[in-house]
Write a protein that holds these residues in place. Structure first.
Motif, PDB file in Angstrom:
ATOM      1  N   GLU A  14       6.951  10.161  -0.844  1.00 32.81           N
ATOM      2  CA  GLU A  14       5.641   9.508  -1.312  1.00 32.81           C
ATOM      3  C   GLU A  14       4.556  10.747  -1.690  1.00 32.81           C
ATOM      4  OE1 GLU A  14       5.138   6.451  -1.568  1.00 32.81           O
ATOM      5  OE2 GLU A  14       7.309   5.892  -0.444  1.00 32.81           O
ATOM      6  N   PHE A  15       4.999  11.489  -2.492  1.00 32.95           N
ATOM      7  CA  PHE A  15       4.072  12.435  -3.005  1.00 32.95           C
ATOM      8  C   PHE A  15       3.123  12.105  -4.121  1.00 32.95           C
ATOM      9  CE2 PHE A  15       7.228  16.009  -1.443  1.00 32.95           C
ATOM     10  CZ  PHE A  15       6.707  15.894  -0.301  1.00 32.95           C
ATOM     11  N   THR A  50       0.877  -1.214  -0.033  1.00 27.57           N
ATOM     12  CA  THR A  50       0.071  -0.008   0.086  1.00 27.57           C
ATOM     13  C   THR A  50       0.810   1.224  -0.247  1.00 27.57           C
ATOM     14  OG1 THR A  50       0.006   0.093   2.387  1.00 27.57           O
ATOM     15  CG2 THR A  50      -1.868  -1.209   1.331  1.00 27.57           C
ATOM     16  N   PRO A  51       0.279   2.272  -0.558  1.00 32.36           N
ATOM     17  CA  PRO A  51       1.182   3.748  -0.437  1.00 32.36           C
ATOM     18  C   PRO A  51       1.597   4.111   0.914  1.00 32.36           C
ATOM     19  CG  PRO A  51      -0.940   3.981  -1.622  1.00 32.36           C
ATOM     20  CD  PRO A  51      -1.001   2.677  -0.941  1.00 32.36           C
ATOM     21  N   SER A  52       2.796   4.545   0.962  1.00 26.74           N
ATOM     22  CA  SER A  52       3.511   4.808   2.144  1.00 26.74           C
ATOM     23  C   SER A  52       2.756   6.384   2.495  1.00 26.74           C
ATOM     24  CB  SER A  52       4.875   4.966   2.402  1.00 26.74           C
ATOM     25  OG  SER A  52       5.192   3.739   2.115  1.00 26.74           O
ATOM     26  N   ALA A  53       2.794   6.810   3.869  1.00 22.04           N
ATOM     27  CA  ALA A  53       2.305   8.050   4.329  1.00 22.04           C
ATOM     28  C   ALA A  53       3.405   9.114   3.703  1.00 22.04           C
ATOM     29  CB  ALA A  53       2.226   8.084   5.641  1.00 22.04           C
ATOM     30  N   PRO A  54       3.203  10.213   3.042  1.00 22.79           N
ATOM     31  CA  PRO A  54       4.247  11.169   2.823  1.00 22.79           C
ATOM     32  C   PRO A  54       4.997  11.762   3.853  1.00 22.79           C
ATOM     33  CG  PRO A  54       2.006  12.171   2.735  1.00 22.79           C
ATOM     34  CD  PRO A  54       1.719  10.843   3.343  1.00 22.79           C
ATOM     35  N   VAL A  76       2.645  17.877  -8.988  1.00 26.01           N
ATOM     36  CA  VAL A  76       3.472  16.741  -8.505  1.00 26.01           C
ATOM     37  C   VAL A  76       4.715  16.447  -9.292  1.00 26.01           C
ATOM     38  CG1 VAL A  76       3.541  14.495  -7.619  1.00 26.01           C
ATOM     39  CG2 VAL A  76       1.641  15.917  -7.212  1.00 26.01           C
ATOM     40  N   ASP A  77       5.929  16.778  -9.164  1.00 25.43           N
ATOM     41  CA  ASP A  77       6.857  16.631 -10.267  1.00 25.43           C
ATOM     42  C   ASP A  77       7.414  15.271 -10.127  1.00 25.43           C
ATOM     43  OD1 ASP A  77       6.994  19.692 -10.629  1.00 25.43           O
ATOM     44  OD2 ASP A  77       7.888  19.830  -8.885  1.00 25.43           O
ATOM     45  N   SER A  78       7.642  14.744  -8.880  1.00 19.58           N
ATOM     46  CA  SER A  78       7.935  13.396  -8.878  1.00 19.58           C
ATOM     47  C   SER A  78       7.425  12.879  -7.514  1.00 19.58           C
ATOM     48  CB  SER A  78       9.315  13.354  -8.962  1.00 19.58           C
ATOM     49  OG  SER A  78      10.059  13.946  -7.778  1.00 19.58           O
ATOM     50  N   ALA A  79       8.018  11.632  -7.077  1.00 17.12           N
ATOM     51  CA  ALA A  79       7.401  11.051  -5.934  1.00 17.12           C
ATOM     52  C   ALA A  79       8.194  11.705  -4.777  1.00 17.12           C
ATOM     53  CB  ALA A  79       7.613   9.456  -5.895  1.00 17.12           C
ATOM     54  N   THR A  80       9.207  12.630  -4.979  1.00 11.56           N
ATOM     55  CA  THR A  80       9.918  13.414  -4.044  1.00 11.56           C
ATOM     56  C   THR A  80       9.689  14.783  -4.025  1.00 11.56           C
ATOM     57  OG1 THR A  80      11.858  13.142  -5.332  1.00 11.56           O
ATOM     58  CG2 THR A  80      11.369  11.527  -3.792  1.00 11.56           C
TER      59      THR A  80
END
Length: 387
Positions: free
Chosen positions: A227-228, A201-205, A246-250
């Motif tokens: 996790e963005f 599952t997705p992680s909390a940001p 949202v440019d990337s996950a980070t």
């Protein structure tokens, strides 16, 4: 009695007394030597790779002869010296049938009998808990034949952290990069694969930092964290940013919204909300000022016409601008004799009373876009009207 014999007897008695005294007062010094280790037995006498074996003997902790190695038919094992008479060792990968040996600084003891390395059983996975979670979740895997496990994977991604708790239980951490799929455990006996999938599952940001740390409304802020992906909202002290990417996950790039005040930045995703540990400081807006030029030309009977031009081409400071036509009073000062507004091209034209005198056109200072833009005041050069 001759004198010489008497002196000799006295000397002999003194010597005997001295020897007795020395024998009483000089302690006996005993030199201890470390004993070479011995192996008398081990238990169990057979087992697969990963089996825990208790080795019984002597001389295992005699200083300075600490144990430096334990081998199974020449293959080095990990071990613990429990006491002077016991060592616990784990049958190492690659071990074959043969004697056990214990080595210390005094020598090597070798067992009189062989340890038999039996085939490792094929492992099985019966269940795991929890059955879903984000990266970093600790998962308890239940089954059989786990002793000596060399790998645990989540849908093919190796877990870098796992512990074989017992032959029937392993605790593993969901690794970075893991995706939905089965869990597998590999031992010297083979590989077991779970019948059901573990759902990642997705992680909390999280928010690690942002730059700049201050600025007025409209400032572009780069937020760094984890996790963005899938972010649904970004707020500045509770005020929602209407523009963010949202440019990337980070990384997220957000614009400080109107109404924002000094306070933390927050990012919301389906997995949770991350809040910055420091505040973003909202500073007063510095308006953009636009210089202008105003022109005036007079035509007979009497027409005043001209234009308003923004030097930087900012159209809002040119079109729809109120222009006052003013005439110089005989006693000094200026009187407004007409007012007009420029068209879309910044041009104005106004009929005024035909009177001799000096005239000028004035465009007043005007704030636009909530004060973000300032159209600066300007007035035309004087024009003289004569009949």
């Amino acid at each position: 009695m001759p004198m010489g014999n008497s002196v000799g007897r006295r000397t002999a008695r003194v010597s005997a007394v001295l020897l007795i005294a020395l024998a009483v007062t000089i302690p006996t010094i005993e030199v201890a030597f470390a004993a070479q280790p011995t192996i008398t037995s081990f238990n169990p006498t057979s087992g697969p790779i990963g089996t825990s074996v208790e080795i019984t003997g002597s001389g295992f902790t005699d200083a300075p002869s600490n144990v430096t190695a334990v081998t199974f038919n020449g293959t080095a094992a990990t071990f613990t010296v429990d006491s002077n008479v016991q060592i616990t060792a784990i049958v190492p990968a690659g071990a074959t049938d043969g004697p056990i040996a214990v080595t210390d600084s005094e020598g090597t003891a070798t067992s009189a009998t062989n340890f038999d390395v039996t085939p490792s059983p094929l492992p099985t996975i019966t269940s795991f808990t929890p059955n879903s979670g984000p990266i970093g979740t600790s998962v308890v895997i239940t089954g059989t034949g786990f002793i000596g496990a060399t790998a645990v994977t989540f849908n093919g991604t190796a877990a870098t952290a796992f512990t074989v708790n017992s032959d029937t239980q392993i605790t593993a951490t969901v690794p970075t990069g893991a995706t939905d799929g089965p869990i597998a455990v590999t031992t010297p006996g083979g590989t077991a694969t779970s019948a059901t999938n573990f759902d990642v599952t997705p992680s909390a940001p999280t928010i690690a930092s942002f730059t700049p740390t201050s600025g007025p409304v409209g400032t572009s802020v780069v937020i760094t964290g984890t996790e963005f992906t899938g972010a649904t909202a970004v707020t500045f002290d509770g005020t929602a940013a209407t523009s963010f990417t949202v440019d990337s996950a980070t990384q997220i790039t957000a614009t400080v919204p109107a109404g924002a005040t000094t306070g933390p930045i927050a990012v919301t995703t389906p997995a949770g909300i991350a809040t910055s540990s420091t505040n973003f400081t909202v500073t007063p807006t510095v308006p953009d000022e636009h210089d202008r030029t105003v022109t005036l030309a007079l035509r007979r009977h009497l027409v005043a016409r001209g234009s308003v031009t923004a030097l930087d081409g900012f159209d809002d400071c040119e079109s729809g601008v109120t222009v006052k036509i003013q005439r110089r009073r005989p006693g000094g000062g200026w009187a407004t004799v007409a007012t007009d507004q420029t068209n879309a091209n910044g041009v104005y034209r106004e009929q005024i009373a035909d009177r001799v005198g000096s005239y000028r056109a004035v465009a007043a200072r005007t704030a636009l876009n909530g004060g973000d833009d300032i159209c600066l005041k300007d007035r035309s050069p004087r024009e003289r009207h004569r009949h």
